[in-house]
Design a protein around this motif. Structure first.
Motif, PDB file in Angstrom:
ATOM      1  N   VAL A   1       0.843  -1.193   0.000  1.00 55.52           N
ATOM      2  CA  VAL A   1       0.000   0.000   0.000  1.00 55.52           C
ATOM      3  C   VAL A   1       0.875   1.239   0.000  1.00 55.52           C
ATOM      4  O   VAL A   1       1.594   1.509   0.974  1.00 55.52           O
ATOM      5  N   GLU A   2       0.804   1.979  -1.106  1.00 51.69           N
ATOM      6  CA  GLU A   2       1.594   3.191  -1.250  1.00 51.69           C
ATOM      7  C   GLU A   2       0.884   4.396  -0.626  1.00 51.69           C
ATOM      8  O   GLU A   2      -0.360   4.440  -0.591  1.00 51.69           O
ATOM      9  N   SER A   3       1.699   5.346  -0.181  1.00 47.35           N
ATOM     10  CA  SER A   3       1.157   6.603   0.336  1.00 47.35           C
ATOM     11  C   SER A   3       2.199   7.694   0.149  1.00 47.35           C
ATOM     12  O   SER A   3       3.361   7.400  -0.172  1.00 47.35           O
ATOM     13  N   GLY A   4       1.785   8.948   0.329  1.00 46.85           N
ATOM     14  CA  GLY A   4       2.721  10.058   0.309  1.00 46.85           C
ATOM     15  C   GLY A   4       2.757  10.859  -0.976  1.00 46.85           C
ATOM     16  O   GLY A   4       3.519  11.819  -1.084  1.00 46.85           O
ATOM     17  N   GLY A   5       1.967  10.461  -1.948  1.00 47.68           N
ATOM     18  CA  GLY A   5       1.968  11.212  -3.193  1.00 47.68           C
ATOM     19  C   GLY A   5       1.209  12.522  -3.078  1.00 47.68           C
ATOM     20  O   GLY A   5       0.740  12.894  -2.005  1.00 47.68           O
ATOM     21  N   GLY A   6       1.109  13.229  -4.207  1.00 50.60           N
ATOM     22  CA  GLY A   6       0.364  14.474  -4.213  1.00 50.60           C
ATOM     23  C   GLY A   6       0.851  15.416  -5.275  1.00 50.60           C
ATOM     24  O   GLY A   6       1.577  15.014  -6.194  1.00 50.60           O
ATOM     25  N   LEU A   7       0.461  16.666  -5.132  1.00 54.38           N
ATOM     26  CA  LEU A   7       0.837  17.717  -6.059  1.00 54.38           C
ATOM     27  C   LEU A   7       1.995  18.514  -5.472  1.00 54.38           C
ATOM     28  O   LEU A   7       1.932  18.928  -4.305  1.00 54.38           O
ATOM     29  N   VAL A   8       3.026  18.725  -6.267  1.00 54.74           N
ATOM     30  CA  VAL A   8       4.200  19.454  -5.803  1.00 54.74           C
ATOM     31  C   VAL A   8       4.721  20.315  -6.936  1.00 54.74           C
ATOM     32  O   VAL A   8       4.564  19.964  -8.115  1.00 54.74           O
ATOM     33  N   GLN A   9       5.334  21.421  -6.600  1.00 59.62           N
ATOM     34  CA  GLN A   9       5.902  22.302  -7.609  1.00 59.62           C
ATOM     35  C   GLN A   9       7.246  21.758  -8.095  1.00 59.62           C
ATOM     36  O   GLN A   9       7.908  20.999  -7.379  1.00 59.62           O
TER      37      GLN A   9
ATOM     38  N   LEU B   1       8.992  15.019  -2.321  1.00 62.08           N
ATOM     39  CA  LEU B   1       7.973  14.170  -1.726  1.00 62.08           C
ATOM     40  C   LEU B   1       8.655  12.922  -1.191  1.00 62.08           C
ATOM     41  O   LEU B   1       9.725  12.537  -1.676  1.00 62.08           O
ATOM     42  N   ARG B   2       8.012  12.280  -0.234  1.00 59.60           N
ATOM     43  CA  ARG B   2       8.498  10.989   0.238  1.00 59.60           C
ATOM     44  C   ARG B   2       7.370   9.980   0.135  1.00 59.60           C
ATOM     45  O   ARG B   2       6.344  10.122   0.796  1.00 59.60           O
ATOM     46  N   LEU B   3       7.590   8.984  -0.702  1.00 63.93           N
ATOM     47  CA  LEU B   3       6.609   7.924  -0.845  1.00 63.93           C
ATOM     48  C   LEU B   3       6.922   6.797   0.125  1.00 63.93           C
ATOM     49  O   LEU B   3       8.088   6.479   0.373  1.00 63.93           O
ATOM     50  N   SER B   4       5.884   6.196   0.646  1.00 61.61           N
ATOM     51  CA  SER B   4       6.024   5.024   1.514  1.00 61.61           C
ATOM     52  C   SER B   4       5.236   3.869   0.924  1.00 61.61           C
ATOM     53  O   SER B   4       4.243   4.077   0.218  1.00 61.61           O
ATOM     54  N   CYS B   5       5.668   2.673   1.233  1.00 63.50           N
ATOM     55  CA  CYS B   5       4.967   1.466   0.796  1.00 63.50           C
ATOM     56  C   CYS B   5       4.926   0.510   1.990  1.00 63.50           C
ATOM     57  O   CYS B   5       5.939  -0.091   2.332  1.00 63.50           O
TER      58      CYS B   5
ATOM     59  N   ASP C   1      19.801   0.597  -6.756  1.00 63.75           N
ATOM     60  CA  ASP C   1      20.013   0.798  -8.184  1.00 63.75           C
ATOM     61  C   ASP C   1      18.981   1.804  -8.665  1.00 63.75           C
ATOM     62  O   ASP C   1      17.847   1.829  -8.163  1.00 63.75           O
ATOM     63  N   TYR C   2      19.379   2.620  -9.655  1.00 65.44           N
ATOM     64  CA  TYR C   2      18.508   3.676 -10.140  1.00 65.44           C
ATOM     65  C   TYR C   2      18.569   3.783 -11.652  1.00 65.44           C
ATOM     66  O   TYR C   2      19.622   3.588 -12.266  1.00 65.44           O
ATOM     67  N   GLU C   3      17.437   4.134 -12.215  1.00 68.24           N
ATOM     68  CA  GLU C   3      17.382   4.490 -13.630  1.00 68.24           C
ATOM     69  C   GLU C   3      18.090   5.836 -13.790  1.00 68.24           C
ATOM     70  O   GLU C   3      18.033   6.692 -12.882  1.00 68.24           O
ATOM     71  N   ASP C   4      18.745   6.040 -14.913  1.00 72.28           N
ATOM     72  CA  ASP C   4      19.597   7.220 -15.084  1.00 72.28           C
ATOM     73  C   ASP C   4      18.859   8.540 -14.868  1.00 72.28           C
ATOM     74  O   ASP C   4      19.422   9.494 -14.327  1.00 72.28           O
ATOM     75  N   SER C   5      17.607   8.624 -15.292  1.00 73.06           N
ATOM     76  CA  SER C   5      16.911   9.907 -15.220  1.00 73.06           C
ATOM     77  C   SER C   5      16.566  10.323 -13.784  1.00 73.06           C
ATOM     78  O   SER C   5      16.260  11.493 -13.543  1.00 73.06           O
ATOM     79  N   VAL C   6      16.628   9.396 -12.840  1.00 74.36           N
ATOM     80  CA  VAL C   6      16.315   9.745 -11.445  1.00 74.36           C
ATOM     81  C   VAL C   6      17.530   9.654 -10.539  1.00 74.36           C
ATOM     82  O   VAL C   6      17.465  10.063  -9.369  1.00 74.36           O
ATOM     83  N   LYS C   7      18.623   9.146 -11.051  1.00 69.67           N
ATOM     84  CA  LYS C   7      19.831   8.992 -10.240  1.00 69.67           C
ATOM     85  C   LYS C   7      20.294  10.356  -9.727  1.00 69.67           C
ATOM     86  O   LYS C   7      20.363  11.318 -10.479  1.00 69.67           O
ATOM     87  N   GLY C   8      20.573  10.425  -8.440  1.00 70.14           N
ATOM     88  CA  GLY C   8      20.982  11.685  -7.840  1.00 70.14           C
ATOM     89  C   GLY C   8      19.833  12.545  -7.346  1.00 70.14           C
ATOM     90  O   GLY C   8      20.048  13.521  -6.627  1.00 70.14           O
ATOM     91  N   ARG C   9      18.604  12.191  -7.752  1.00 73.25           N
ATOM     92  CA  ARG C   9      17.432  12.957  -7.305  1.00 73.25           C
ATOM     93  C   ARG C   9      16.510  12.117  -6.417  1.00 73.25           C
ATOM     94  O   ARG C   9      15.867  12.643  -5.518  1.00 73.25           O
TER      95      ARG C   9
ATOM     96  N   LEU D   1      11.821  11.592  -3.157  1.00 72.27           N
ATOM     97  CA  LEU D   1      11.870  12.249  -4.462  1.00 72.27           C
ATOM     98  C   LEU D   1      12.252  13.709  -4.248  1.00 72.27           C
ATOM     99  O   LEU D   1      11.501  14.469  -3.637  1.00 72.27           O
ATOM    100  N   ASP D   2      13.416  14.084  -4.732  1.00 69.09           N
ATOM    101  CA  ASP D   2      13.890  15.460  -4.623  1.00 69.09           C
ATOM    102  C   ASP D   2      14.104  16.051  -6.009  1.00 69.09           C
ATOM    103  O   ASP D   2      14.199  15.329  -6.988  1.00 69.09           O
ATOM    104  N   SER D   3      14.185  17.379  -6.061  1.00 69.51           N
ATOM    105  CA  SER D   3      14.412  18.090  -7.331  1.00 69.51           C
ATOM    106  C   SER D   3      13.453  17.593  -8.405  1.00 69.51           C
ATOM    107  O   SER D   3      13.863  17.303  -9.542  1.00 69.51           O
ATOM    108  N   LEU D   4      12.191  17.516  -8.054  1.00 73.33           N
ATOM    109  CA  LEU D   4      11.204  16.958  -8.970  1.00 73.33           C
ATOM    110  C   LEU D   4      11.043  17.806 -10.222  1.00 73.33           C
ATOM    111  O   LEU D   4      11.136  19.041 -10.175  1.00 73.33           O
TER     112      LEU D   4
END
Length: 124
Positions: free
Chosen positions: A5-13, A18-22, A59-67, A83-86
């Motif tokens: 069960v995921e939580s923590g999503g929403g609208l962000v600038q 954001l921090r997602l939890s499962c 492990d991370y996909e390149d487009s999110v690595k570092g963020r 999730l940072d620097s969205l």
């Protein structure tokens, strides 16, 4: 019964965080690698990150690595994704998923169970 069960999503600038939890139940959490996948509108499922059962390897996909940062608390049977620097292109439904053993492998289809997902929308 395996439940995720995921939580923590929403609208962000853009540039926000954001921090997602499962939260999981129904299986021995520490014995299994976990991944996060996402699906943007009109696109296919995309693997973005994985973590081994012990949490020692990530492990991370390149487009999110570092963020994005994946982590887990085996005492709480919970997986996280910071999730940072969205960016607007991160807008998607995010899913946590359980893999078949303790070693994580890449791939959007490399899971045995998946949660219902949580929406993340990045918009100004």
């Amino acid at each position: 019964e395996v439940q995720l069960v995921e939580s923590g999503g929403g609208l962000v600038q853009p540039e926000g965080s954001l921090r997602l939890s499962c939260e999981t139940s129904g299986f021995r959490f520490s014995a299994y690698a976990m991944i996060w996948v996402r699906q943007a509108p009109g696109k296919g499922l995309e693997w973005i990150s994985g973590i081994t059962g012990s949490g020692s390897i990530t492990d991370y996909e390149d487009s999110v690595k570092g963020r994005f940062t994946i982590s887990r608390d085996n005492a709480k049977n919970t997986l996280y994704l910071q999730l940072d620097s969205l960016k607007t292109e991160d807008t998607a439904m995010y899913y946590c998923a359980k893999q078949s053993d303790s070693w994580t492998t890449r791939g959007a289809g490399t899971y045995t169970n998946r949660g219902r997902g949580i929406q993340v929308t990045v918009s100004s």
